[in-house]
Scaffold this active site. Structure first.
Site, PDB file in Angstrom:
ATOM      1  N   CYS A 257      -4.243  -2.132  -2.073  1.00 41.62           N
ATOM      2  CA  CYS A 257      -3.445  -0.936  -2.759  1.00 41.62           C
ATOM      3  C   CYS A 257      -2.368  -0.730  -2.708  1.00 41.62           C
ATOM      4  O   CYS A 257      -1.750  -0.340  -3.820  1.00 41.62           O
ATOM      5  CB  CYS A 257      -4.426   0.194  -1.807  1.00 41.62           C
TER       6      CYS A 257
ATOM      7  N   HIS B 202      -5.127   4.858   2.624  1.00 43.11           N
ATOM      8  CA  HIS B 202      -5.383   4.104   1.199  1.00 43.11           C
ATOM      9  C   HIS B 202      -4.156   4.935   0.286  1.00 43.11           C
ATOM     10  O   HIS B 202      -4.135   6.069   0.122  1.00 43.11           O
ATOM     11  CB  HIS B 202      -6.775   4.115   0.821  1.00 43.11           C
TER      12      HIS B 202
ATOM     13  N   HIS C  78      -6.194   2.494  -8.593  1.00 40.55           N
ATOM     14  CA  HIS C  78      -5.840   1.958  -7.302  1.00 40.55           C
ATOM     15  C   HIS C  78      -6.800   0.525  -7.430  1.00 40.55           C
ATOM     16  O   HIS C  78      -7.408   0.234  -8.279  1.00 40.55           O
ATOM     17  CB  HIS C  78      -6.619   2.704  -6.210  1.00 40.55           C
TER      18      HIS C  78
END
Length: 160
Positions: free
Chosen positions: A67, A119, A131
């Site tokens: 990510c 994240h 992402h």
């Protein structure tokens, strides 16, 4: 000899303090960070990687992305610097109200407890973000609602 040793100590201390401060790695006065077109370019750059495999520690099209690697790479391709690590990205730039993201902003989510429970993704507009989700998945665009909207803890603006 003493003065060069002392200068080295001062330099080392400044380096350590700078790394602990969570500073944003960019200069707001730099014109590159004031160009709204760059934000759209970052979204396009990240979107161009849709379908690439997730890879822990990955930060390139040839190796895949995690990510934070996707964010780091997309900004870098557009001449801008952001931190490489998720926890540092969560402190980069400026805080923005969660209800007011703009394309190119870094979205920070809490996915579990602990320092590895963060994240990040890039806001793409229209309540979507790009992402690299997790092992076995690919870079993709997702809707914020319902799942991700409940996990959103911060929005960080790099391009003002």
């Amino acid at each position: 000899m003493r003065s060069s040793c002392r200068l080295f100590q001062i330099f080392l201390l400044a380096l350590i303090l700078g790394s602990l401060s969570g500073c944003a790695m960019f200069q707001p006065d730099d014109p590159g960070y004031n160009d709204p077109r760059k934000a759209q370019n970052i979204v396009r750059t990240a979107s161009s990687q849709e379908g690439k495999q997730y890879r822990m520690g990955g930060a390139s099209p040839s190796r895949g992305f995690d990510c934070s690697g996707l964010i780091w790479w997309a900004y870098r391709q557009n001449g801008l610097k952001v931190p490489r690590i998720t926890a540092d990205q969560a402190r980069a730039g400026y805080a923005v109200p969660k209800s007011q993201p703009k394309p190119g902003d870094i979205m920070v989510f809490r996915t579990s407890n602990g320092p590895r429970g963060l994240h990040t993704g890039i806001y793409a507009g229209n309540n979507t973000f790009i992402h690299s989700p997790r092992r076995g998945k690919t870079v993709r665009r997702e809707n914020m609602q319902p799942y991700w909207g409940n996990k959103l803890i911060a929005v960080r603006r790099i391009i003002i």
